[in-house]
Design an enzyme around this catalytic site. Structure first.
Site, PDB file in Angstrom:
ATOM      1  N   TRP A 166       0.823  -1.212   0.000  1.00 27.71           N
ATOM      2  CA  TRP A 166       0.000   0.000   0.000  1.00 27.71           C
ATOM      3  C   TRP A 166       0.857   1.262   0.000  1.00 27.71           C
ATOM      4  O   TRP A 166       0.528   2.249  -0.655  1.00 27.71           O
ATOM      5  CB  TRP A 166      -0.969  -0.017   1.174  1.00 27.71           C
ATOM      6  CG  TRP A 166      -1.961  -1.127   1.022  1.00 27.71           C
ATOM      7  CD1 TRP A 166      -2.067  -2.262   1.779  1.00 27.71           C
ATOM      8  CD2 TRP A 166      -2.971  -1.234   0.000  1.00 27.71           C
ATOM      9  NE1 TRP A 166      -3.075  -3.058   1.297  1.00 27.71           N
ATOM     10  CE2 TRP A 166      -3.652  -2.463   0.206  1.00 27.71           C
ATOM     11  CE3 TRP A 166      -3.358  -0.426  -1.063  1.00 27.71           C
ATOM     12  CZ2 TRP A 166      -4.701  -2.891  -0.606  1.00 27.71           C
ATOM     13  CZ3 TRP A 166      -4.402  -0.847  -1.886  1.00 27.71           C
ATOM     14  CH2 TRP A 166      -5.065  -2.057  -1.649  1.00 27.71           C
ATOM     15  N   ASP A 236      -1.320   6.556   6.322  1.00 28.18           N
ATOM     16  CA  ASP A 236      -2.438   5.694   5.960  1.00 28.18           C
ATOM     17  C   ASP A 236      -2.622   4.715   7.115  1.00 28.18           C
ATOM     18  O   ASP A 236      -1.775   3.857   7.349  1.00 28.18           O
ATOM     19  CB  ASP A 236      -2.108   4.952   4.661  1.00 28.18           C
ATOM     20  CG  ASP A 236      -3.182   3.949   4.248  1.00 28.18           C
ATOM     21  OD1 ASP A 236      -4.167   3.769   4.990  1.00 28.18           O
ATOM     22  OD2 ASP A 236      -3.024   3.331   3.173  1.00 28.18           O
ATOM     23  N   LYS A 260     -12.061  -1.953   7.774  1.00 27.54           N
ATOM     24  CA  LYS A 260     -11.226  -2.875   8.546  1.00 27.54           C
ATOM     25  C   LYS A 260     -11.699  -2.938  10.004  1.00 27.54           C
ATOM     26  O   LYS A 260     -11.965  -3.990  10.539  1.00 27.54           O
ATOM     27  CB  LYS A 260      -9.760  -2.435   8.516  1.00 27.54           C
ATOM     28  CG  LYS A 260      -9.236  -1.984   7.172  1.00 27.54           C
ATOM     29  CD  LYS A 260      -9.073  -3.123   6.193  1.00 27.54           C
ATOM     30  CE  LYS A 260      -8.365  -2.657   4.932  1.00 27.54           C
ATOM     31  NZ  LYS A 260      -8.145  -3.757   3.969  1.00 27.54           N
TER      32      LYS A 260
END
Length: 425
Positions: A166, A236, A260
């Site tokens: 990511w 992030d 999540k």
């Protein structure tokens, strides 16, 4: 009334296999919330609905019999009591005569929902008043572009510390709107560690330093955070958001996809220092301009209303558990149990991640005999433990044990792992 035999009970009756801890128990009150199977007479009873729907969330420590243990990385498991609360309010939200999904996003009902969600999140993370909280769409991936578009100019230098897939994707997107530099990458080591911060060679003119606080795919998590030379740290936090306390004041921007730990997919939360708002590049699409969303309190256009409502219920639940200090304790306990089982398996299971940075949220592991992976996933599914296959880019196994994963889920997984090893070692 006799209960139907579950896969767990069949396993427990087998004398040749170790016992899996059977924590799956019926919750008798669930039937009161299920929609009736036969036709019903619909009546408008606002007072009665309000009395029922305004009851507080009740924490449910065990999993109901008809639910699986969902180890998916996202969309991921949600707290059972939150789902039940949402179920009870689905048809008629607190006497309003309509569902949250039907409300005007500018009406007083939804305004109360989004305002409370923001207030509860501010309490959970102790967010300073000089930070704005935005509820946006497009996933965290959209923020890979929005951040450089809002914070820097095309010719500006920015630093990226890449500890997984990511972080790498964020860097590549930033190349379109700024001059990013990877100051460290763990790719050559298959993203299994995080570097010492004092050895980082940061760019002297970098406008910000970007990190991915927890790499969902590779299971690498920052336990502390680097200090950028210019003081602006961007993170992030999609896969460990609200899993532990965070000093928000150390960051210029925190962003996270909700799917999540705090809600269903469809909403992205951005926490941004207010002085960083209002400097967007001219090419910035209006829907990516933080100034537009901040000025309109996340209501410039129709937001993901139901997702925000669900996040609000999760925030309530986290507060009722005692806040993020208590939540982190539970997460550490779950992770400790699982990592211990891996480390004490004599190599049958292996964690590729350096111990000091192992994620509390996403636990990747491999089998000594890779040919057994398909059997592992298949047999686990029969025991109501699903989504244990590793990400397609790395293979192996992965157990995502987010906030909503009960301790019982991890205990059952560990018991299954020991049993599987005993039969295949």
């Amino acid at each position: 009334m006799a209960m139907a035999t579950s896969p767990h009970s069949l396993l427990l009756q087998n004398p040749n296999r170790p016992l899996l801890k059977n924590t799956i128990s019926p919750i008798t009150h669930l039937n009161t919330l299920h929609l009736p199977a036969k036709p019903i007479s619909i009546k408008c009873s606002a007072t009665a609905a309000q009395t029922q729907d305004q009851r507080p969330l009740t924490h449910t420590p065990t999993q109901s019999q008809d639910r699986v243990f969902n180890f998916a990385a996202g969309p991921a498991i949600l707290p059972e009591n939150v789902l039940l609360k949402a179920q009870s309010e689905l048809y008629n939200w607190r006497g309003s005569g309509m569902s949250v999904m039907e409300m005007s996003h500018r009406g007083k009902e939804f305004l109360s929902i989004i305002q409370k969600a923001e207030a509860d999140l501010r309490t959970l993370l102790d967010i300073p008043s000089e930070y704005a909280v935005l509820f946006l769409q497009g996933g965290a991936t959209t923020q890979f572009a929005a951040i450089p578009l809002n914070v820097v100019k095309p010719e500006d230098s920015v630093d990226y510390l890449v500890t997984g897939s990511w972080g790498d994707k964020a860097f590549k997107e930033a190349q379109k709107y700024s001059k990013p530099k990877v100051i460290w990458s763990g790719k050559s080591e298959k993203y299994t560690r995080i570097p010492a911060f004092e050895g980082l060679e940061q760019s002297p003119d970098a406008k910000y330093l970007h990190i991915c606080a927890n790499e969902t795919i590779h299971g690498v998590e920052f336990k502390d955070y680097p200090t950028p030379k210019n003081g602006l740290l961007v993170a992030d936090m999609s896969s460990n958001f609200c899993s532990k306390p965070v000093d928000v004041s150390k960051f210029g921007i925190i962003y996270a996809g909700a799917q999540k730990n705090v809600g269903p997919s469809g909403v992205t939360i951005v926490i941004i220092r207010k002085d960083l708002i209002g400097n967007a590049q001219e090419i910035t699409p209006i829907m990516l301009d933080y100034k537009i969303h901040a000025e309109n309190n996340s209501l410039y256009n129709t937001p993901p209303c139901y997702c925000i409502y669900m996040c609000g219920l999760v925030f309530e639940d986290l507060l009722e558990q005692g806040g993020l200090v208590e939540v982190e304790k539970k997460n550490k306990k779950k992770a400790e149990i699982l990592y211990k089982a891996i480390d004490e398996s004599n190599g049958f299971y292996r964690s590729p991640v350096e111990k000091s940075v192992r994620s509390l949220m996403n636990v990747p592991f491999t089998l000594e005999k890779p040919e057994l992976e398909a059997d592992f996933v298949k047999e686990a599914a029969k025991e109501k433990m699903i989504q244990l296959k590793g990400h397609r880019s790395v293979g192996g196994m992965r157990a995502s044990i987010y906030n909503a994963m009960p301790l019982a889920g991890v205990e059952n997984l560990v018991a299954f792992m020991k049993d599987f090893q005993a039969r295949h070692a």
